[in-house]
Design a protein around this motif. Structure first.
Motif, short mmCIF file in Angstrom:
data_model
loop_
_atom_site.label_atom_id
_atom_site.label_comp_id
_atom_site.label_asym_id
_atom_site.label_seq_id
_atom_site.Cartn_x
_atom_site.Cartn_y
_atom_site.Cartn_z
N ILE A 177 20.60 110.31 51.92
CA ILE A 177 21.29 112.12 52.99
C ILE A 177 21.56 111.20 53.95
O ILE A 177 21.94 111.63 54.89
N TRP A 178 20.20 110.80 55.03
CA TRP A 178 20.48 110.48 55.82
C TRP A 178 21.28 109.36 56.18
O TRP A 178 21.96 109.89 57.86
N LYS A 179 21.96 108.91 55.50
CA LYS A 179 23.29 108.46 56.19
C LYS A 179 24.79 108.51 56.71
O LYS A 179 24.68 108.73 56.47
N GLN A 180 24.52 109.60 54.86
CA GLN A 180 25.52 110.39 54.61
C GLN A 180 25.44 111.20 56.58
O GLN A 180 26.70 111.83 56.83
N PHE A 181 24.34 111.88 56.78
CA PHE A 181 24.35 112.59 57.18
C PHE A 181 24.99 112.11 58.98
O PHE A 181 25.73 112.59 60.00
N LYS A 182 24.15 110.94 59.18
CA LYS A 182 25.29 110.01 60.26
C LYS A 182 26.50 109.94 59.97
O LYS A 182 27.29 110.13 61.19
N ASP A 183 26.47 109.16 59.12
CA ASP A 183 28.49 109.01 58.87
C ASP A 183 28.63 109.71 59.04
O ASP A 183 30.38 110.41 59.38
N ASN A 184 28.60 111.61 58.62
CA ASN A 184 29.59 112.14 58.48
C ASN A 184 29.29 113.66 59.34
O ASN A 184 30.44 114.52 59.24
N TYR A 185 28.20 113.76 60.09
CA TYR A 185 27.58 114.89 60.92
C TYR A 185 27.86 113.95 62.89
O TYR A 185 28.58 114.05 63.44
N LEU A 186 26.79 112.85 62.77
CA LEU A 186 26.20 112.91 64.12
C LEU A 186 27.51 111.54 64.52
O LEU A 186 28.24 111.56 65.96
N GLY A 187 28.42 111.01 64.03
CA GLY A 187 29.00 109.95 64.19
C GLY A 187 30.61 110.62 64.51
O GLY A 187 30.94 110.75 65.45
N PRO A 188 31.11 111.82 63.61
CA PRO A 188 32.13 112.48 64.49
C PRO A 188 31.70 113.07 65.06
O PRO A 188 33.08 113.60 66.01
N ASN A 189 30.76 113.14 65.39
CA ASN A 189 30.81 114.56 66.66
C ASN A 189 29.97 113.66 67.97
O ASN A 189 30.00 114.21 69.13
N LYS A 190 29.74 112.46 68.22
CA LYS A 190 29.53 111.81 68.69
C LYS A 190 27.95 111.66 69.69
O LYS A 190 27.84 111.72 70.42
N LEU A 191 27.23 111.96 68.27
CA LEU A 191 26.16 112.53 68.62
C LEU A 191 25.38 111.57 67.82
O LEU A 191 25.63 110.80 66.72
N THR A 192 23.40 111.27 68.39
CA THR A 192 22.85 110.19 67.93
C THR A 192 21.86 111.13 67.54
O THR A 192 21.82 112.82 67.68
N MET A 193 20.52 110.94 67.11
CA MET A 193 19.52 112.04 66.15
C MET A 193 18.79 112.23 67.57
O MET A 193 18.02 113.07 67.52
N GLY A 194 18.50 111.88 68.93
CA GLY A 194 17.87 112.63 69.69
C GLY A 194 18.79 113.35 70.57
O GLY A 194 17.89 114.72 70.65
N ASP A 195 20.24 113.13 70.39
CA ASP A 195 20.70 114.79 70.56
C ASP A 195 20.53 115.80 69.75
O ASP A 195 19.79 117.09 70.08
N VAL A 196 20.41 115.49 68.62
CA VAL A 196 20.45 116.34 67.86
C VAL A 196 18.79 117.16 68.03
O VAL A 196 18.42 118.66 67.39
N ILE A 197 18.39 116.23 68.11
CA ILE A 197 16.63 116.77 67.90
C ILE A 197 16.40 117.74 69.37
O ILE A 197 15.61 119.31 68.97
N ARG A 198 17.22 117.46 70.40
CA ARG A 198 17.29 118.04 71.81
C ARG A 198 17.56 119.44 70.95
O ARG A 198 17.39 120.41 71.94
N ILE A 199 18.56 119.61 70.36
CA ILE A 199 18.99 120.98 69.85
C ILE A 199 17.94 121.49 69.62
O ILE A 199 17.87 123.13 69.91
N VAL A 200 17.43 121.47 67.84
CA VAL A 200 16.20 122.75 67.13
C VAL A 200 15.15 120.61 67.23
O VAL A 200 15.70 119.87 66.36
N PRO A 201 13.95 121.15 67.61
CA PRO A 201 13.26 119.41 67.91
C PRO A 201 12.72 119.65 66.23
O PRO A 201 11.52 119.74 65.67
#
Length: 227
Positions: A177-201
């Motif tokens: 599930i985490w890999k899919q999140f990275k491949d299908n959301y973070l990657g295409p949007n050029k985001l890191t986990m640090g970026d999304v944690i700053r949006i909603v911690p």
């Protein structure tokens, strides 16, 4: 590969708490689920000195997260949600340093008979019942902050409906599930986990909302520990 491992991200300030957690795992871990601890590389010597060398596997935080580590308030959430990358398990049970077991536990407590992991998922009614007449003491209304936090992530994924809490720790996470999140959301949007944690911690909420929206394989359980 392990079906499930136990994982705790910690640091030098909590090493005494992790020692209590380790002792409880050694006492109650009936299926011998492997226990991984990660900490900043500079703290590794202290952990080995305090915990000994038996009953756990120690790794560096820097070996978990593949971007430049920033030691700020996001570091814990980022490392925990990146543990899947080391490739030792299909699922992992994430514990905080101040957690500990009080009775025997088994793989079946975290993995369903069909091999799928359970997910901690509920509507936080116990907490809201406890705080309903204490907002003047807390200085805020938890029901409002809870809804605002969840709505931000729901809006990202286009989900409507009820608000759910996907914590507290310990939580059960599936590596795919985490890999899919990275491949299908973070990657295409050029985001890191640090970026999304700053949006909603709330790494719990990012995982849960992604699971609900894109996987729909839901086996909910109430919180595993009393907090």
């Amino acid at each position: 590969m392990n079906k499930i491992v136990i994982y705790c991200k910690s640091y030098r300030g909590d090493v005494h708490r992790v020692k209590i957690l380790l002792e409880s795992i050694q006492k109650y871990n009936r299926d011998n689920i492997p226990f991984y601890i990660s900490c900043p590389s500079g703290d590794a010597g202290l952990f080995k000195q305090s915990l000994g060398t038996n009953g756990y596997i120690l790794i560096d935080d820097e070996g978990v997260y593949d971007h430049n580590m920033v030691e700020d308030w996001t570091a814990q959430q980022v490392v925990k949600s990146s543990f899947w990358k080391i490739g030792v398990c299909e699922n992992y049970l994430v514990l905080d340093s101040d957690s500990y077991f009080i009775r025997p536990f088994y793989i079946k407590d975290f993995i369903a008979p069909n091999g799928e992991p359970y997910i901690v998922m509920h509507e936080q009614k116990e907490l809201f019942n406890w705080t309903c007449n204490k907002t003047h003491l807390l200085g805020f209304d938890p029901t409002i902050s809870f809804g605002e936090c969840r709505q931000k992530i729901m809006d990202v994924f286009g989900r409507t409906g009820r608000y759910y809490d996907f914590g507290p720790s310990p939580v059960i996470w599936n590596c795919n599930i985490w890999k899919q999140f990275k491949d299908n959301y973070l990657g295409p949007n050029k985001l890191t986990m640090g970026d999304v944690i700053r949006i909603v911690p709330s790494e719990f909420s990012w995982y849960g909302e992604w699971l609900m929206t894109y996987e729909k394989r839901i086996l909910p359980v109430e919180p595993l520990f009393k907090v």
